[in-house]
Motif scaffolding. Structure first.
Motif, PDB file in Angstrom:
ATOM      1  N   ALA A  46       1.019  -1.158  -0.045  1.00  0.00           N
ATOM      2  CA  ALA A  46      -0.137  -0.004   0.236  1.00  0.00           C
ATOM      3  C   ALA A  46       0.972   1.145   0.094  1.00  0.00           C
ATOM      4  CB  ALA A  46      -0.873   0.055   1.067  1.00  0.00           C
ATOM      5  N   GLU A  47       0.285   2.167  -0.522  1.00  0.00           N
ATOM      6  CA  GLU A  47       0.891   3.747  -0.359  1.00  0.00           C
ATOM      7  C   GLU A  47       0.226   4.314   0.953  1.00  0.00           C
ATOM      8  OE1 GLU A  47      -0.415   6.390  -3.675  1.00  0.00           O
ATOM      9  OE2 GLU A  47       0.525   7.907  -2.543  1.00  0.00           O
ATOM     10  N   VAL A  48       1.142   4.652   1.950  1.00  0.00           N
ATOM     11  CA  VAL A  48       0.733   5.073   3.063  1.00  0.00           C
ATOM     12  C   VAL A  48       1.199   6.556   3.477  1.00  0.00           C
ATOM     13  CG1 VAL A  48       1.121   4.586   5.484  1.00  0.00           C
ATOM     14  CG2 VAL A  48       1.380   2.719   3.981  1.00  0.00           C
ATOM     15  N   ASP A  49       0.054   7.356   3.916  1.00  0.00           N
ATOM     16  CA  ASP A  49       0.283   8.675   4.741  1.00  0.00           C
ATOM     17  C   ASP A  49       0.001   8.273   6.230  1.00  0.00           C
ATOM     18  OD1 ASP A  49       0.360  11.168   2.858  1.00  0.00           O
ATOM     19  OD2 ASP A  49      -1.280   9.659   2.052  1.00  0.00           O
ATOM     20  N   VAL A 105      -5.245  14.974   8.783  1.00  0.00           N
ATOM     21  CA  VAL A 105      -5.786  13.603   8.167  1.00  0.00           C
ATOM     22  C   VAL A 105      -6.997  14.178   7.234  1.00  0.00           C
ATOM     23  CG1 VAL A 105      -7.696  11.761   8.557  1.00  0.00           C
ATOM     24  CG2 VAL A 105      -5.551  12.451  10.085  1.00  0.00           C
ATOM     25  N   MET A 106      -7.530  15.003   7.305  1.00  0.00           N
ATOM     26  CA  MET A 106      -8.719  15.516   6.399  1.00  0.00           C
ATOM     27  C   MET A 106      -8.045  16.280   5.189  1.00  0.00           C
ATOM     28  SD  MET A 106     -11.282  14.796   7.741  1.00  0.00           S
ATOM     29  CE  MET A 106     -11.936  14.016   9.144  1.00  0.00           C
ATOM     30  N   ALA A 107      -6.587  16.647   5.115  1.00  0.00           N
ATOM     31  CA  ALA A 107      -6.032  17.123   4.232  1.00  0.00           C
ATOM     32  C   ALA A 107      -5.294  15.855   2.950  1.00  0.00           C
ATOM     33  CB  ALA A 107      -4.609  17.841   4.575  1.00  0.00           C
ATOM     34  N   CYS A 108      -5.436  14.724   3.503  1.00  0.00           N
ATOM     35  CA  CYS A 108      -5.083  13.647   2.729  1.00  0.00           C
ATOM     36  C   CYS A 108      -5.890  12.509   2.703  1.00  0.00           C
ATOM     37  CB  CYS A 108      -3.577  13.235   3.292  1.00  0.00           C
ATOM     38  SG  CYS A 108      -3.358  12.248   4.795  1.00  0.00           S
ATOM     39  N   GLY A 140       9.427   3.701   3.036  1.00  0.00           N
ATOM     40  CA  GLY A 140       8.389   3.933   2.100  1.00  0.00           C
ATOM     41  C   GLY A 140       7.011   4.478   2.675  1.00  0.00           C
ATOM     42  N   VAL A 141       7.099   5.176   3.514  1.00  0.00           N
ATOM     43  CA  VAL A 141       5.829   5.857   4.278  1.00  0.00           C
ATOM     44  C   VAL A 141       5.861   7.494   4.087  1.00  0.00           C
ATOM     45  CG1 VAL A 141       4.755   6.214   6.787  1.00  0.00           C
ATOM     46  CG2 VAL A 141       4.962   3.870   5.997  1.00  0.00           C
ATOM     47  N   ARG A 142       4.747   7.913   3.852  1.00  0.00           N
ATOM     48  CA  ARG A 142       4.979   9.477   3.910  1.00  0.00           C
ATOM     49  C   ARG A 142       4.626   9.950   5.260  1.00  0.00           C
ATOM     50  NH1 ARG A 142       1.211  10.207   0.343  1.00  0.00           N
ATOM     51  NH2 ARG A 142       2.509   9.802  -1.710  1.00  0.00           N
ATOM     52  N   ARG A 143       5.351  10.721   5.927  1.00  0.00           N
ATOM     53  CA  ARG A 143       5.012  11.220   7.379  1.00  0.00           C
ATOM     54  C   ARG A 143       4.500  12.574   7.403  1.00  0.00           C
ATOM     55  NH1 ARG A 143       9.366   9.867  12.224  1.00  0.00           N
ATOM     56  NH2 ARG A 143       8.110  10.856  14.047  1.00  0.00           N
TER      57      ARG A 143
END
Lengths: 239, 239
Positions: free
Chosen positions: A56-59, A88-91, A72-75
Motif C-alpha cells: 500500500a501507499e501510506v500517509d 488527516v482531512m488534508a490527505c 516507504g511511508v509518507r510522514r
C-alpha cells in the motif's frame, strides 16, 4: 514515480492508499505544560510499516514521538488533536483505507495560557472541552474509505467497549487492547482483540511489528471481500 | 568501594555528594492520561554527568525520560512530583549539594480516576492542587546541603523571576533559561543566566553537556568559597 518511492509496491494491498494515525497528542496548557497520554506511537508506526510492506501507499500522521519513519511511508508530524484532524482531512480524499491507531486526546484545555502559569499556594480548575473525533469524522464522510479501522485502549470491559465503538462510529474493524500500569502503552509487546460486526479475532501477545502484520492481513482480507461484494469502488483509487 | 564505583573520583568536587533531579514529572489524570511538560531531562542528566566528572558522588532522581544513565551516577527513577519528593528526601541526608533541574509539575489532578475517563460531548473541569515544593523543602532543612541550586524556565522576565526564586526559596544559585515554542526544552542546545545574591554569569548558547560543565565549575567555586568561610561543614560529608 512518487507512489513507487513511497511504498506503493507489490503485495495484497498494491494500488491502495491508506491513511494511518499514530502516537499521542499533546494538548497545551501553557508554553511548557500539556495534557498527554502514554502512547509511544510504536503500534501505529508498526501498522504503517506493515501496510507499506503489503504494497500500500501510506500517509502516516504522527503525534509527538521519537521514532524513525518506516521505509516507504509518507510522514506528517503534528502536535495536537486539532492539528491531527486537519492533517488527516488534508490527505483522506481518495484513500482506500483509514487506520486510526493514535491515542487522540478526547479533551483539550479550553484556553492555552500565553505565558507559563505561575505556581500559587491554591488549587485551580482547568476547563476541558471535547476535541474533534477524527475517526467518526472519517467514517461519516460521503466518500469514506472502503475500510475504516479504529483502535480502543481500555482498562475494562474490552469487548463491550470495542463493539460499542464499532457501531457508534460505523467502523469496519476495531482493534482493542487492554491497558493499565504495565500493559499496552509504552511497551514493545502487545495483544489485540479484533472485532467486526460479525467476527472476532484474538491476536495473542507478541512484538508490535508481528502483531501489526497479522492485523494488516485481516484488513487486506476485509478490503478484498468488500471489493468482491461491491461495484461501488471508484475507479481512481490511487489519486 | 561504592563511592569509588559511583563516581566519587578525583577532581574539584572529590569527597562531596550531590543530589540532582532531572526530567519532567507526569501527573496522572487516569491510567492512560497525564499532565506533563516539555522537559527532555537532557540538562539534568548533563549536570549529573558533569558533577561525576568533577569527582562528586551523584544521586540522580529522574522523572520519565528515555536517556542513558551517566557513567558513575546512581539513578532513581520516579513518575510523579510526590514520588520525586520522596526519593529526594530519602537520599538528601548528608548531601553537600542539591541541584534541582527537574521541571517538577507545580500542580497535580486532585484525584486520579481508577479507570480510563470516557469521552462525552460535554466540557469538564479538572481540579488541580499544588504539589510539594522539593527545592524549597530541601533548602529549608536544618541540615541543608552547603550549596542548593535551582533552575527556572521562564517565558518572560528572566532576571526578576530568577532573583525572586533565589530569595523566596533561600537558594545559593539559580540557573535560568528562556523557554518557548522552540527554546530550551526538548533541544540539544541551551543558554543559561546564573544568579547568586551578589553575582551574575551569562553562559552563552552551547551544547547542554558543555553548558553543564560551566555550571558545575560555578557550583564548585561556590562550594569551596563557602567551605573556606565557614567552620560549619560537617566532618562526615560522604555518608
Amino acid at each position: 514515480e512518487l507512489v513507487a518511492a513511497l511504498g506503493g509496491g507489490e503485495g495484497p494491498l498494491s494500488g491502495r492508499r491508506f491513511v494511518v494515525t499514530a502516537g499521542p497528542t499533546h494538548e497545551p496548557l501553557d508554553p511548557v505544560r500539556f495534557i498527554g497520554n502514554r502512547s509511544s506511537g510504536r503500534m501505529g508506526f508498526a501498522v504503517a510499516a506493515a501496510l507499506a510492506e503489503a504494497g500500500a501507499e501510506v500517509d502516516l500522521v504522527a503525534g509527538p514521538v521519537h521514532l524513525a519513519t518506516p521505509h516507504g511511508v509518507r510522514r506528517h508530524d503534528v502536535g495536537t488533536a486539532r492539528e491531527m484532524h486537519r492533517a488527516v482531512m488534508a490527505c483522506i480524499d481518495g484513500a482506500d483505507g483509514f487506520v486510526g491507531v493514535a491515542a487522540v486526546a478526547d479533551y483539550r484545555p479550553a484556553s492555552e495560557a500565553g505565558d507559563k502559569i505561575k505556581k500559587s499556594a491554591e488549587s485551580m480548575a482547568v476547563e476541558l472541552v471535547p476535541n474533534p473525533d477524527i475517526l467518526a469524522d472519517v467514517a461519516a464522510r460521503n466518500d469514506r474509505p472502503a475500510v475504516v479501522v479504529g483502535f480502543a485502549a481500555e482498562t475494562r470491559d474490552l469487548e463491550n467497549a470495542a463493539r460499542g465503538k464499532l457501531e457508534a462510529k460505523k467502523l469496519d474493524l476495531v482493534a482493542a487492547n487492554r491497558v493499565g500500569k504495565d500493559l499496552g502503552f509504552d511497551s514493545e509487546d502487545n495483544a489485540l482483540e479484533v472485532f467486526s460486526a460479525g467476527r472476532h479475532w484474538a491476536l495473542s501477545p507478541k512484538a508490535k511489528t508481528a502483531l501489526a502484520r497479522e492485523l494488516v492481513a485481516i484488513i487486506a482480507e476485509r478490503m478484498l471481500e468488500r471489493e468482491s461484494r461491491s461495484d461501488e469502488r471508484p475507479e481512481s483509487q490511487d489519486s
